[in-house]
Write an enzyme that holds these catalytic residues in place. Structure first.
Site, PDB file in Angstrom:
ATOM      1  N   HIS A   1      -3.404   1.566   7.568  1.00 25.62           N
ATOM      2  CA  HIS A   1      -3.623   1.994   6.190  1.00 25.62           C
ATOM      3  C   HIS A   1      -5.107   2.203   5.934  1.00 25.62           C
ATOM      4  CE1 HIS A   1       0.355   0.035   6.116  1.00 25.62           C
ATOM      5  NE2 HIS A   1       0.641   0.965   5.235  1.00 25.62           N
TER       6      HIS A   1
ATOM      7  N   GLU B   1      -0.684  10.466   3.198  1.00 31.17           N
ATOM      8  CA  GLU B   1       0.101   9.864   2.114  1.00 31.17           C
ATOM      9  C   GLU B   1      -0.729   9.612   0.864  1.00 31.17           C
ATOM     10  OE1 GLU B   1       0.829   5.370   2.193  1.00 31.17           O
ATOM     11  OE2 GLU B   1       0.840   5.871   4.317  1.00 31.17           O
TER      12      GLU B   1
ATOM     13  N   GLU C   1      -1.600   6.410  12.746  1.00 32.72           N
ATOM     14  CA  GLU C   1      -1.599   6.833  11.349  1.00 32.72           C
ATOM     15  C   GLU C   1      -2.793   6.296  10.573  1.00 32.72           C
ATOM     16  OE1 GLU C   1       1.314   6.167   7.484  1.00 32.72           O
ATOM     17  OE2 GLU C   1       2.212   6.418   9.467  1.00 32.72           O
TER      18      GLU C   1
ATOM     19  N   HIS D   1       5.911  12.014   3.920  1.00 34.81           N
ATOM     20  CA  HIS D   1       5.858  10.561   3.727  1.00 34.81           C
ATOM     21  C   HIS D   1       6.798  10.128   2.618  1.00 34.81           C
ATOM     22  CE1 HIS D   1       4.129   7.069   1.510  1.00 34.81           C
ATOM     23  NE2 HIS D   1       3.989   6.572   2.736  1.00 34.81           N
TER      24      HIS D   1
END
Length: 403
Positions: A214, A264, A238, A314
């Site tokens: 993240h 996202e 990611e 997403h």
């Protein structure tokens, strides 16, 4: 045909709450009675504030508008208040409204949205799921070994493979923080490598591994992590660095053998253009409840196609965004894979009068007009959310090693 009414729904997501604490749905209705449903994915304010934003945009720009004039409405909302720049909360509101307009348009002409955006090119859509725990009510890091024990994660992944999934996502790299980016701890480096090794040994070549982070790490920290997990061939790495500086993520992509995925937290064609121009990622993960809506996502997919990049919409919200993702994926030649909330069963299915169709690892695009889903208002009304929590909450303050 003119838009005449707005209705909003803040729906609590009961345990195990996969997809978030609550969902924000809206309905638009024309004067002639056609209804369209949308969903807003906005996480930076409490839901009551988001509802007020929806109502403000509706009153100023949507009430009395022709639902077919999406381009004009989009520009007017995007530029309101002398902005004309990506505003994540405003774009979340616009996304839900725009989604509902497409639902109305599709119903008015009797065609699925994908038929209005070039037509279906995929008869079925490969999907993946996050590794959610088996235990009822468990979704926090501290609640389930699926998030912290490689063998438990592998066992859960095998169950998903038995259901038909050919890809699973997991994120053992640790919590995200308002003080990111940082260096990963040695503990998290070792755990991440152990997750990939154990899952690859358990699954072999039957299942792709999607390694989620993240945006926690600096460029050098992301590269340290990449070197540990690259031997296990994840389909993607990611959001290795924060999304605000794609030129920094591009430094990771240039030195990493894994495909980089991101998107996202991005919104509009303008932010995604920077990702493509810098070479920051080759897999774009737009969320249609945030990115600016369906048409904006289609424009981004077209830009990606010209850069030989793929899309993987997403989803960490409700099934209406999921339905919009499906419409985009069905008509995009460079579609790669679709995020599912498991098999679209449980509460996600109950919210819809007819559940999203999932078969042996694939979502089947609907033939019904518009988005192809109808919100069950009785179920939504039976699960109101009146809390003040944000949809997602990072750790406030630095994450000190070991975490």
């Amino acid at each position: 045909m003119k838009i005449a009414e707005l209705k909003t729904f803040v729906v609590g997501n009961p345990p195990p709450a996969f997809g978030g604490r609550y969902f924000l749905f809206l309905k638009l209705k024309t004067a002639c009675g056609i209804e369209g449903v949308g969903e807003v994915y906005a996480a930076s304010f409490a839901p009551k504030a988001i509802v007020a934003m929806i109502e403000d945009v509706f009153e100023r720009h949507v009430l009395g508008a022709d639902p077919f004039r999406i381009e004009a409405l989009w520009r007017n909302v995007y530029g309101r208040g002398y902005t004309l720049r990506p505003d994540v909360s405003l774009m979340g509101v616009l996304s839900g409204i725009e989604m509902a307009l497409w639902d109305i348009i599709g119903k008015a002409v009797g065609r699925p949205v994908y038929d209005l955006l070039g037509g279906k090119v995929h008869e079925r859509l490969r999907s993946y799921t996050y590794l959610y725990p088996d235990e009822p009510g468990s979704h926090a890091y501290s609640d389930s070994p699926v998030y912290s024990v490689p063998d438990a994660a592998a066992e859960r992944a095998l169950k998903y493979v038995a259901q038909g999934f050919t890809a699973v996502k997991f994120d053992p790299a640790g919590p995200y923080s308002t003080f990111d980016p940082r260096q990963p701890s040695l503990e998290r480096l070792a755990l991440s490598e152990a997750f990939c090794k154990t899952l690859r040994e358990a699954l072999g070549t039957k299942c792709d591994l999607l390694f989620g982070t993240h945006g926690q790490f600096t460029v050098s920290g992301a590269l340290r992590l990449a070197r540990r997990i690259e031997p296990y061939e994840p389909l993607w790495f990611e959001e290795p660095t924060p999304p605000e500086a794609p030129e920094e993520m591009a430094r990771v992509a240039a030195q990493c053998r894994m495909p980089i995925a991101t998107g996202e937290r991005l919104t509009t064609k303008y932010e995604f253009a920077r990702v493509l121009e810098t070479g920051a990622a080759s897999i774009l993960q737009m969320n249609l409840g945030r990115v600016g809506g369906i048409l904006e996502a289609k424009k981004i997919a077209a830009m990606a196609e010209a850069h030989y990049a793929q899309i993987a919409p997403h989803l960490y919200c409700g099934p209406v965004v999921g339905a919009a993702n499906i419409q985009l994926a069905a008509c995009s030649p460079n579609f790669l894979i679709l995020e599912s909330i498991e098999r679209w069963d449980g509460f996600q299915a109950r919210l819809l009068k007819k559940p999203i169709r999932w078969e042996e690892g694939y979502v089947i695009p609907p033939e019904e007009p518009g988005l192809g889903v109808e919100l069950d208002e009785a179920v939504a009304a039976a699960h109101p959310w009146d809390g003040t929590a944000l949809h997602l909450v990072p750790r406030f303050g630095p994450v000190e090693p070991p975490d």
